[in-house]
Design a protein around this motif. Sequence first.
Motif, mmCIF file in Angstrom:
data_model
loop_
_atom_site.group_PDB
_atom_site.id
_atom_site.type_symbol
_atom_site.label_atom_id
_atom_site.label_comp_id
_atom_site.label_asym_id
_atom_site.label_seq_id
_atom_site.Cartn_x
_atom_site.Cartn_y
_atom_site.Cartn_z
ATOM 1 N N VAL A 198 2.557 -2.007 5.726
ATOM 2 C CA VAL A 198 2.872 -3.326 5.166
ATOM 3 C C VAL A 198 1.665 -4.259 5.158
ATOM 4 N N LEU A 199 0.469 -3.732 5.413
ATOM 5 C CA LEU A 199 -0.728 -4.560 5.384
ATOM 6 C C LEU A 199 -1.009 -5.021 3.957
ATOM 7 N N LYS A 200 -0.997 -6.338 3.732
ATOM 8 C CA LYS A 200 -1.147 -6.892 2.388
ATOM 9 C C LYS A 200 -2.498 -7.551 2.152
ATOM 10 N N SER A 201 -3.031 -8.190 3.195
ATOM 11 C CA SER A 201 -4.229 -8.997 2.986
ATOM 12 C C SER A 201 -5.275 -8.708 4.045
ATOM 13 N N LEU A 202 -6.534 -8.604 3.593
ATOM 14 C CA LEU A 202 -7.664 -8.387 4.484
ATOM 15 C C LEU A 202 -8.724 -9.429 4.168
ATOM 16 N N PHE A 238 -3.388 2.633 1.978
ATOM 17 C CA PHE A 238 -2.895 1.294 2.293
ATOM 18 C C PHE A 238 -1.950 0.907 1.156
ATOM 19 N N PRO A 239 -0.707 1.332 1.239
ATOM 20 C CA PRO A 239 0.212 1.220 0.101
ATOM 21 C C PRO A 239 0.570 -0.209 -0.289
ATOM 22 N N ALA A 240 0.432 -1.172 0.622
ATOM 23 C CA ALA A 240 0.837 -2.549 0.318
ATOM 24 C C ALA A 240 -0.344 -3.489 0.133
ATOM 25 N N LEU A 241 -1.565 -3.015 0.325
ATOM 26 C CA LEU A 241 -2.741 -3.889 0.297
ATOM 27 C C LEU A 241 -2.981 -4.426 -1.113
ATOM 28 N N THR A 242 -3.021 -5.760 -1.226
ATOM 29 C CA THR A 242 -3.224 -6.393 -2.532
ATOM 30 C C THR A 242 -4.555 -7.121 -2.635
#
Length: 360
Positions: free
Chosen positions: A255-259, A276-280
Motif C-alpha cells: 500500500v506504499l503510495k508516496s515516496l 510496488f503495486p500502489a506507488l504513484t
Amino acid sequence: MQATPFLKFVSTNFGRSAAVFLFIFITVVKTASICAQPTAAITSQADSTQYASCSTISGSVVIGSSASSAISLDGPQQIKDFNLFNLTLLSTLQMSTLTTVKTFTWVALPALPSLSFGGPVSKADSVTVSSTFLSTVSGINLNTVSTLQIDNNNNLRQFDSQIANITNSLNINANGKLLAVTFPSLIWAANMTFRNISSIKIPSLATVNGSLGFYGNYMDSIAAPNLTSVGNFATGIGSLAFVANSKLANTSFPVLKSLGGADQIANNTDLNAISFPALTSVGGAIDSSGNFTTPELPRLESIKGGTFICKTTETTSTLDGSSSTTGTGSSASSTSTKGAAVLYGVSEMAIGLSVVGGLL
C-alpha cells in the motif's frame, strides 16, 4: 513554686512532640536534598540505598566504574538521566519501581547479561544501549521515544518493543547477526535505519516522515503491510533504501503510495523481483540495480527526480580468479514515456522519465 502535675505533663509531652517534629523535619529536608542533587553517584549498594525514599531523582544517576557486581535501585520511579559507562564488573542491575527516565545512556557494559525492570519503563526521551553483553532488552516498553540507538551489542538476540511513535530517529546497527527485531505497535517514525539484523517485523507501521533504510542485513524478507508513505513528496525529503542485504529475496510494500526522495535498491544478490503495486509518486530518482528483471510499478505517475535507473548485473569468475561484471539495460528518451511505461510496467502518465542502463 512547684509545677502542678498538669504542667509537668504538658511540659514533658510538648518536649517529646517537638523532638519528634524536629526529627521528621530534618529527615524530610535531608531526603529532599538527596533526591534533588544534580548527580546521584552510586558505586555500591550502600550508596543506592540512600535513594530508596526518593520517588523522583531530579538529577542524573551515575553508576561509577568501580561499582560492585550487583546494584539494586529500589524506590525511585522517575529519574532525569540514567548514565552507565564502562562498568566492567556490573553483572546485575535491578530497578523494581522505575517507570520514567528522560535519557538512558548505557555504554560499555561487558558483564551485564540482562535488565530487570519492575515498572516497566514507559516514558523516555532518548535511549542508547551500546557495547553491552545484553542478550535481550526487555522492560523498556515506551509509547513514544525521540531517539533510540541500539548498536554494537554482539550478544543481543532479541529486541521487542511496544513503541508506537519515534519522533527523531531509530538506529539499530552492528549487533549480533541473529538479532530479531519486532515493533508490533509502531505506527509512526521520523527516521529508521536497520543494519545487520536477521529479521524485522513492523506490521502496524503506517508513516515514515523521513527516511527508511535497510543495509547489510541477513533477513530473507521485508514486509510493511500498512506503510503508505515515506518522506515528504512536496519537499523531496525522505528516501527508501535496500542495500547489500545478501539474503533478501522478497519485499512487500503493498500500500506504499508516496515516496518523498529517492528509492534505492542495490546489491541484494537474491532479490529477483521488485514490486510496488500502489506507488504513484516519487520525489527523487528510482535507482535500482541487481539480479532482477524489471520493476513492477503499475500506478507510478510522477518521478520528480527525472531519472529512472535500472540495471541487471551478472557476475562471473575469470581465469585469473577475479570477477567480471556486465550490465544490461534499456533506455528511452524523456519524450518516449509511453515506450518506457510499457517496458517497465509504469503508468503512461509518468512524465520526464528516462531509463538508463549500465550507469552503476
